[in-house]
Scaffold this motif. Structure first.
Motif, PDB file in Angstrom:
ATOM      1  N   GLU A 109       0.939  -0.943  -0.214  1.00  0.00           N
ATOM      2  CA  GLU A 109       0.314   0.053  -0.068  1.00  0.00           C
ATOM      3  C   GLU A 109       1.186   1.187  -0.048  1.00  0.00           C
ATOM      4  OE1 GLU A 109      -3.242   0.390   0.020  1.00  0.00           O
ATOM      5  OE2 GLU A 109      -3.358  -1.359  -0.923  1.00  0.00           O
ATOM      6  N   PRO A 110       0.397   2.347  -0.668  1.00  0.00           N
ATOM      7  CA  PRO A 110       1.693   3.387  -0.523  1.00  0.00           C
ATOM      8  C   PRO A 110       1.591   4.004   0.822  1.00  0.00           C
ATOM      9  CG  PRO A 110      -0.576   3.580  -2.638  1.00  0.00           C
ATOM     10  CD  PRO A 110      -0.974   2.774  -1.374  1.00  0.00           C
ATOM     11  N   GLY A 111       2.583   4.484   1.188  1.00  0.00           N
ATOM     12  CA  GLY A 111       3.294   5.214   2.352  1.00  0.00           C
ATOM     13  C   GLY A 111       3.629   4.522   3.818  1.00  0.00           C
ATOM     14  N   ASP A 112       3.155   3.077   3.484  1.00  0.00           N
ATOM     15  CA  ASP A 112       3.894   1.953   4.443  1.00  0.00           C
ATOM     16  C   ASP A 112       4.717   2.460   4.756  1.00  0.00           C
ATOM     17  OD1 ASP A 112       4.193  -0.897   5.703  1.00  0.00           O
ATOM     18  OD2 ASP A 112       2.639  -1.038   4.376  1.00  0.00           O
ATOM     19  N   THR A 113       5.078   2.912   5.319  1.00  0.00           N
ATOM     20  CA  THR A 113       6.065   3.270   6.782  1.00  0.00           C
ATOM     21  C   THR A 113       7.186   1.955   6.677  1.00  0.00           C
ATOM     22  OG1 THR A 113       5.285   4.781   7.882  1.00  0.00           O
ATOM     23  CG2 THR A 113       7.295   4.338   8.879  1.00  0.00           C
ATOM     24  N   LEU A 114       6.577   0.502   7.095  1.00  0.00           N
ATOM     25  CA  LEU A 114       7.579  -0.531   6.788  1.00  0.00           C
ATOM     26  C   LEU A 114       8.727  -0.953   5.571  1.00  0.00           C
ATOM     27  CD1 LEU A 114       6.027  -2.773   9.842  1.00  0.00           C
ATOM     28  CD2 LEU A 114       8.160  -1.652  10.087  1.00  0.00           C
TER      29      LEU A 114
ATOM     30  N   ASP B 283       8.000   7.235   4.170  1.00  0.00           N
ATOM     31  CA  ASP B 283       7.122   7.811   4.150  1.00  0.00           C
ATOM     32  C   ASP B 283       6.935   7.871   2.290  1.00  0.00           C
ATOM     33  OD1 ASP B 283       5.130   6.842   6.336  1.00  0.00           O
ATOM     34  OD2 ASP B 283       5.928   8.866   6.843  1.00  0.00           O
ATOM     35  N   ARG B 284       8.657   8.562   1.716  1.00  0.00           N
ATOM     36  CA  ARG B 284       8.350   8.639   0.577  1.00  0.00           C
ATOM     37  C   ARG B 284       7.634   7.430  -0.560  1.00  0.00           C
ATOM     38  NH1 ARG B 284      14.548   8.646  -1.833  1.00  0.00           N
ATOM     39  NH2 ARG B 284      14.724   6.741  -2.361  1.00  0.00           N
ATOM     40  N   PRO B 285       6.473   7.671  -1.107  1.00  0.00           N
ATOM     41  CA  PRO B 285       6.641   7.391  -2.524  1.00  0.00           C
ATOM     42  C   PRO B 285       8.124   6.075  -2.932  1.00  0.00           C
ATOM     43  CG  PRO B 285       6.362   9.011  -3.345  1.00  0.00           C
ATOM     44  CD  PRO B 285       6.510   9.319  -2.094  1.00  0.00           C
ATOM     45  N   TYR B 286       7.155   4.592  -3.168  1.00  0.00           N
ATOM     46  CA  TYR B 286       8.382   3.653  -4.115  1.00  0.00           C
ATOM     47  C   TYR B 286       9.148   4.124  -5.061  1.00  0.00           C
ATOM     48  CZ  TYR B 286       5.355   1.827  -0.484  1.00  0.00           C
ATOM     49  OH  TYR B 286       4.049   1.704   0.549  1.00  0.00           O
TER      50      TYR B 286
ATOM     51  N   ARG C 294      -2.425   9.926   0.278  1.00  0.00           N
ATOM     52  CA  ARG C 294      -2.105  10.575  -1.130  1.00  0.00           C
ATOM     53  C   ARG C 294      -2.185  11.791  -0.188  1.00  0.00           C
ATOM     54  NH1 ARG C 294      -6.560  11.840  -4.394  1.00  0.00           N
ATOM     55  NH2 ARG C 294      -8.015  12.910  -2.817  1.00  0.00           N
ATOM     56  N   ASN C 295      -2.882  12.113   0.106  1.00  0.00           N
ATOM     57  CA  ASN C 295      -2.666  13.496   0.662  1.00  0.00           C
ATOM     58  C   ASN C 295      -1.277  14.159   0.627  1.00  0.00           C
ATOM     59  OD1 ASN C 295      -5.540  14.069   0.239  1.00  0.00           O
ATOM     60  ND2 ASN C 295      -5.638  13.866   2.804  1.00  0.00           N
ATOM     61  N   ARG C 296      -0.203  13.131   1.401  1.00  0.00           N
ATOM     62  CA  ARG C 296       1.196  13.589   2.076  1.00  0.00           C
ATOM     63  C   ARG C 296       2.207  14.156   0.709  1.00  0.00           C
ATOM     64  NH1 ARG C 296       1.562   8.760   0.486  1.00  0.00           N
ATOM     65  NH2 ARG C 296       3.848   8.003   0.244  1.00  0.00           N
ATOM     66  N   VAL C 297       1.789  13.202  -0.191  1.00  0.00           N
ATOM     67  CA  VAL C 297       2.118  13.154  -1.763  1.00  0.00           C
ATOM     68  C   VAL C 297       1.726  14.989  -1.733  1.00  0.00           C
ATOM     69  CG1 VAL C 297       2.854  12.602  -4.168  1.00  0.00           C
ATOM     70  CG2 VAL C 297       2.357  11.140  -2.575  1.00  0.00           C
ATOM     71  N   ILE C 298       0.812  15.451  -2.346  1.00  0.00           N
ATOM     72  CA  ILE C 298      -0.084  16.346  -2.597  1.00  0.00           C
ATOM     73  C   ILE C 298       0.902  17.605  -2.078  1.00  0.00           C
ATOM     74  CG2 ILE C 298      -1.870  18.371  -2.728  1.00  0.00           C
ATOM     75  CD1 ILE C 298      -4.119  15.832  -3.043  1.00  0.00           C
ATOM     76  N   ALA C 299       0.882  17.241  -0.625  1.00  0.00           N
ATOM     77  CA  ALA C 299       2.021  18.079   0.316  1.00  0.00           C
ATOM     78  C   ALA C 299       3.029  18.252   0.634  1.00  0.00           C
ATOM     79  CB  ALA C 299       1.299  17.904   1.704  1.00  0.00           C
ATOM     80  N   ALA C 300       4.444  17.654   0.032  1.00  0.00           N
ATOM     81  CA  ALA C 300       5.400  17.249  -0.088  1.00  0.00           C
ATOM     82  C   ALA C 300       5.605  17.748  -1.892  1.00  0.00           C
ATOM     83  CB  ALA C 300       5.870  16.219   0.522  1.00  0.00           C
ATOM     84  N   LEU C 301       5.264  18.316  -2.562  1.00  0.00           N
ATOM     85  CA  LEU C 301       5.342  18.255  -3.704  1.00  0.00           C
ATOM     86  C   LEU C 301       5.318  20.353  -4.298  1.00  0.00           C
ATOM     87  CD1 LEU C 301       3.445  15.566  -6.222  1.00  0.00           C
ATOM     88  CD2 LEU C 301       5.884  16.356  -6.186  1.00  0.00           C
ATOM     89  N   SER C 302       4.290  20.377  -3.303  1.00  0.00           N
ATOM     90  CA  SER C 302       4.302  22.320  -2.925  1.00  0.00           C
ATOM     91  C   SER C 302       4.754  22.761  -2.674  1.00  0.00           C
ATOM     92  CB  SER C 302       2.754  22.323  -2.939  1.00  0.00           C
ATOM     93  OG  SER C 302       2.433  21.567  -1.695  1.00  0.00           O
TER      94      SER C 302
END
Length: 381
Positions: A15-20, A104-107, A225-233
């Motif tokens: 799953e996206p954002g899986d810290t493990l 938490d970065r996308p793979y 996916r909200n973390r990606v929106i925040a990180a990109l901007s």
């Protein structure tokens, strides 16, 4: 297996954002992480805590089961046919701002569209808000996005109904850059009512996802996916948000990442603006126009918003002497030139001359007993 193929595989089984999984990739690299999944044997550096080890082995087993049904080569072939590309960390198009997410970065990211994601996001603002948006919220989001895009700022949002769609459409209306971050594959139009919008974005802008083609959304993926929106901007603007709006999740990630957090105020009785008002009470910057957004995220001292100008009234254009004569005329009833001259501190010939000018401009009129203000002049006071 090379790293790109390994990352394509990991996007399909985890799953996206899986810290493990993020920690596993950080410790062993993408190919090492995939080998750990195949063998269900975690790297030694991740086995120091017994409870954590137990969780990791359980997760490895789950990923191993999913791996048996995974075909990354087919995913990449489908992607190529649909003009979708895989972008991995370290590649030229990879936005380095995503590295701020650490584990938490996308793979990897699956991208559809002609723009360059990294370049597009160098000057970008996230514009997010409620799906059940009001007419006020739709208008504000659209106007913010279009004017930001005209100033060369890319607009990032989530492709959802309401505020998200209004922001994307506002940017597209002025041929500006905009990026939609999906909770599903970039070839899956969700919501279906935005299919036309996504088709236009694929031709003129960018669609981004952490999931391979064909993947459908889940509630968890929308939140993650909200973390990606925040990180990109560079910053996030919450236009409209109820108390439990998903947009507040994007705001939370903006705080964690040290991005600028902004919110648009709404009517005090509006349920749709409760979340925005809470953000403003806490620490968000109140913004009401694109200039204020750019001031918050732009260059210090160079992108300042202009001070709001007071309206210029007709009497403001009068010279000092003419204004003194006008102000010497009482609000009620007529008065003679001599009384006006005494009150204004001006000689009589000057008063007579100024009264003629004021009459021609519609400020005063003759009346029995002298001069009086016109109805128009009274309404201008």
């Amino acid at each position: 297996m090379n790293d790109r193929l390994a990352r394509a595989t990991l996007t399909a089984i985890a799953e996206p954002g899986d810290t493990l999984m993020g920690r596993l990739i950080h410790a062993a690299g993408p190919t090492g992480a995939l080998e750990a999944v195949r063998t269900t044997q975690p790297p030694e550096e991740l086995t120091t805590n017994r409870q954590e080890l137990k969780r990791l082995i359980t997760r490895l087993e789950s990923w191993r089961i999913k791996l048996s049904a995974c075909d990354p080569a087919a995913d990449l072939a489908i992607a190529e046919r649909l003009n979708i590309r895989l972008v991995c960390p370290g590649e030229p198009e990879w936005p380095t701002t995503l590295d701020d997410l650490h584990h938490d970065r996308p793979y990897a990211l699956w991208i559809r569209g002609s723009g360059d994601l990294r370049y597009t996001c160098l000057r970008s603002v996230a514009v997010v808000g409620s799906r059940a948006a009001s007419a006020y919220g739709i208008r504000v989001a659209s106007e913010l996005a279009s004017e930001l895009a005209e100033q060369g700022w890319a607009v990032i949002s989530g492709g959802a109904m309401g505020i998200d769609a209004a922001a994307h459409r506002g940017a597209l209306a002025v041929d500006g850059p905009t990026v939609a971050v999906f909770a599903n594959g970039v070839d899956v139009p969700y919501p279906a009512c935005n299919d036309g919008l996504f088709t236009e974005m694929a031709a003129r802008s960018l669609l981004v996802s952490e999931s391979p083609p064909g993947v459908h959304p889940t509630r968890l993926r929308f939140l993650v996916r909200n973390r990606v929106i925040a990180a990109l901007s560079r910053g996030t603007v919450v236009v409209e948000a109820a108390r439990r709006s998903g947009a507040l999740g994007t705001a939370s990630w903006a705080r964690k990442l040290g991005r600028v957090l902004m919110a648009v105020p709404g009517p005090v009785h509006s349920i749709a603006s409760v979340g925005c008002h809470r953000l403003i009470r806490e620490d968000a910057t109140l913004v009401t126009c694109p200039a204020e957004v750019i001031e918050a995220v732009g260059r210090i001292g160079a992108d300042l918003a202009p001070e709001p100008a007071a309206p210029v009234l007709p009497r403001d254009k009068l010279d000092q002497t003419t204004r003194a004569v006008l102000e010497a005329i009482p609000a009620r009833g007529p008065t003679g030139p001599a009384q006006i001259a005494a009150k204004a501190g001006v000689d009589l010939p000057t008063v007579n001359g100024k009264l003629g000018l004021l009459s021609a401009a519609g400020f005063v009129e003759r009346a029995p007993g002298g001069w009086r203000l016109t109805k128009t002049a009274k309404s201008r006071q």
